[in-house]
Every structure is written in C-alpha cells, then in structure tokens.
Design a protein around this motif. Structure first.
Motif, mmCIF file in Angstrom:
data_model
loop_
_atom_site.group_PDB
_atom_site.id
_atom_site.type_symbol
_atom_site.label_atom_id
_atom_site.label_comp_id
_atom_site.label_asym_id
_atom_site.label_seq_id
_atom_site.Cartn_x
_atom_site.Cartn_y
_atom_site.Cartn_z
ATOM 1 N N GLU A 1 -18.492 -3.889 6.090
ATOM 2 C CA GLU A 1 -16.906 -4.075 5.695
ATOM 3 C C GLU A 1 -16.706 -4.187 4.724
ATOM 4 N N ILE A 2 -15.656 -2.303 4.574
ATOM 5 C CA ILE A 2 -15.003 -1.463 3.608
ATOM 6 C C ILE A 2 -13.876 -2.325 4.327
ATOM 7 N N TYR A 3 -12.513 -2.136 3.600
ATOM 8 C CA TYR A 3 -11.214 -2.189 3.628
ATOM 9 C C TYR A 3 -10.390 -1.500 2.746
ATOM 10 N N LYS A 4 -9.433 -0.873 3.402
ATOM 11 C CA LYS A 4 -8.608 0.377 2.827
ATOM 12 C C LYS A 4 -7.271 -0.653 1.916
ATOM 13 N N VAL A 5 -7.458 -0.771 1.054
ATOM 14 C CA VAL A 5 -6.152 -1.726 0.120
ATOM 15 C C VAL A 5 -7.458 -2.534 -1.423
ATOM 16 N N GLY A 6 -5.759 -2.115 -2.293
ATOM 17 C CA GLY A 6 -6.212 -1.898 -3.676
ATOM 18 C C GLY A 6 -5.185 -3.405 -4.652
ATOM 19 N N GLY A 7 -5.164 -3.395 -5.625
ATOM 20 C CA GLY A 7 -4.414 -4.022 -5.996
ATOM 21 C C GLY A 7 -4.524 -5.569 -5.984
ATOM 22 N N ALA B 1 -6.783 6.894 -1.262
ATOM 23 C CA ALA B 1 -6.147 7.446 -2.049
ATOM 24 C C ALA B 1 -4.891 7.917 -0.216
ATOM 25 N N SER B 2 -4.295 9.038 -1.842
ATOM 26 C CA SER B 2 -2.586 9.237 -1.033
ATOM 27 C C SER B 2 -2.860 9.974 0.313
ATOM 28 N N ASP B 3 -3.989 10.556 0.918
ATOM 29 C CA ASP B 3 -4.740 10.988 1.879
ATOM 30 C C ASP B 3 -4.878 9.416 3.509
ATOM 31 N N GLY B 4 -5.322 8.422 2.374
ATOM 32 C CA GLY B 4 -5.990 7.336 3.271
ATOM 33 C C GLY B 4 -7.125 7.166 3.345
ATOM 34 N N SER B 5 -7.865 8.499 2.536
ATOM 35 C CA SER B 5 -9.357 8.095 2.631
ATOM 36 C C SER B 5 -9.889 7.704 1.428
ATOM 37 N N THR C 1 0.526 -1.494 -0.318
ATOM 38 C CA THR C 1 0.000 -0.275 -0.127
ATOM 39 C C THR C 1 0.893 0.969 -0.267
ATOM 40 N N LYS C 2 2.260 1.664 0.780
ATOM 41 C CA LYS C 2 2.592 2.523 0.800
ATOM 42 C C LYS C 2 3.395 2.638 -0.973
#
Length: 252
Positions: free
Chosen positions: A177-183, A157-161, A48-49
């Motif tokens: 449930e929603i998780y902030k991760v992609g790819g 997004a780049s701000d974590g949103s 993610t980073k």
C-alpha cells in the motif's frame, strides 16, 4: 546544491566548515504527533494542506496511478530499477537467519525462533528530489524477511501526485500500500494508525529534521531503524581524473 572549490583559494577551515544546527523542532513535532493521534485523517489533511499545499481526499494511491507511472517512465529506467532490485535481493537473501532447536541430553529443548514483523512502514522522502533507491533498499529486505504487510508513505506534490519514479520502484519492490502523506504527520500515522492508514510495527526510511524527530519521539511505541542525519561527500579531483568517474561519485 554542489559546491565546487578551487584548491588553495580557500583555507581548509572554510572547505570543511559545517552549517549551523537547525532550530529545535521538538515542540512542533510533538504537537503534530498529538494532533494525528487524536484526530486521525482530519489532522493529516490539515497538515498536508499547510505543508504540501494540496488537499487530499483519498490518501491511498490507486492501482491506476501506479499503472500510469509505469507507462510514463523511460523503459530503460525501469530496466535499471529491475536490475538494482535483483542485486539487492541477491545480497540480502544471504542475511536470512533460520531458527533452530537443540534437544539437550536431559530432555530440555532450547532454540531460537525468528519471526518476521507483521506490518512495516516505509518513509520515502519527496519534495525537490525523488529517491527510488530508498524504496528498493528498504522494501526488498522486508519482503525477503517475510513481513506480512508493507506500507509506504511519501509526500504528495502540489498537484496531489506522487513521483512516477517512486511509484515504479514501489511496484517493482512489492509494496502493498502507498499513501500520499509526508513529514512528521506521516510518521504519526504509521505509529498510531488513522482511519485510512494502518498502524505498523516498525518504521524505516530517511527524512528531514521533522521526520527524524518524529521517529525519535514515537520510538518505544513503535520500532524504528535509526535516527538519520544529513550525509555528505567530498570529492578531491584534478584535470587528470576521468569525468565519468567523478560524475558517478557525485551520484552517490
């Protein structure tokens, strides 16, 4: 990017030409899948980073973030989402298949039992555009089928949103449930499970070449919908066409 071509100024070969195939991502995706399988959340944070340029401590989207998203989007847009959701429910509710039993004269009982999957993972693309329609079209049929737990992943997004439009659609559709991760790393998380993200029984949703290849490689360990490919539309128009109709076609 929408290309506008004037008829007669380019040969047909140029109008209908396809872009060259992207480079092979098989090896890179395989490496990502293996890393997430072995290292779980730590690998997710690393990728993610590297890819989304943001450090995520907590992948799960909090209820407060969803409430802020609902408050920030245009009320008219929310109404459009709700109307679209109603239309999707009305259509897919007709597709439900009940089970049945038949008792033969000799006492043998045969039949069919339709059992919904317990956990389904929804991948929603992020990046340059938000696709709330993807959320509605993937989540609502799963809810109607009776799936017990619907897990959504989408790149931050780049701000974590996460896009407010995506969060609003997820809330209306009934995502659990929603998780902030992609790819590819998000597909790996859904396929194998990590400390934060549960393993699912099936993964659905479109994505880029890395996501498509990841779904191909995990197929067999987890069910998938299909390998999505790029889509396109060609609109042929002249000065006699209604611009509103052309705009609607472009939105498709």
């Amino acid at each position: 990017m929408i290309r506008i071509l004037n008829y007669g100024k380019l040969p047909d070969e140029a109008v209908f030409a396809r872009t060259t195939a992207a480079k092979d991502v098989t090896g890179a995706v395989s490496e990502i899948l293996q890393a997430v399988r072995l290292r779980g959340d730590a690998a997710l944070r690393t990728y993610t980073k590297a890819f989304d340029r943001v450090e995520i401590d907590r992948f799960l989207v909090a209820r407060e973030e969803i409430d802020l998203a609902l408050a920030s989007v245009d009320p008219a847009f929310l109404e459009v989402l709700r109307r679209a959701a109603d239309n999707i429910r009305a259509f897919h509710s007709r597709q439900l298949r009940p089970g049945f039993e038949i008792c033969q004269p000799n006492g043998v009982v045969v039949g069919q039992k339709v059992t919904p999957l317990e956990r389904v993972g929804i991948y929603v693309p992020g990046g340059t555009a938000a696709y709330p329609s993807t959320v509605l079209m993937d989540v609502i049929p799963a809810k109607l089928a009776g799936c017990g737990r619907i897990v959504m992943v989408t790149p931050p997004a780049s701000d974590g949103s996460v896009s407010p439009a995506i969060l609003a659609a997820a809330d209306i559709a009934g995502v659990d449930e929603i998780y902030k991760v992609g790819g590819a790393q998000a597909i790996a998380a859904l396929a194998y499970g990590t400390e934060s993200i549960p393993r699912v029984d099936k993964i659905v949703g479109p994505g880029n070449a890395f996501v498509a290849e990841a779904k191909r490689q995990v197929f067999g360990q987890v069910a998938i919908d299909m390998i999505a490919v790029p889509s396109e539309i060609l609109i042929v128009a002249d000065g006699d066409n209604d611009p509103a109709f052309l705009a609607a076609d472009l939105l498709s």
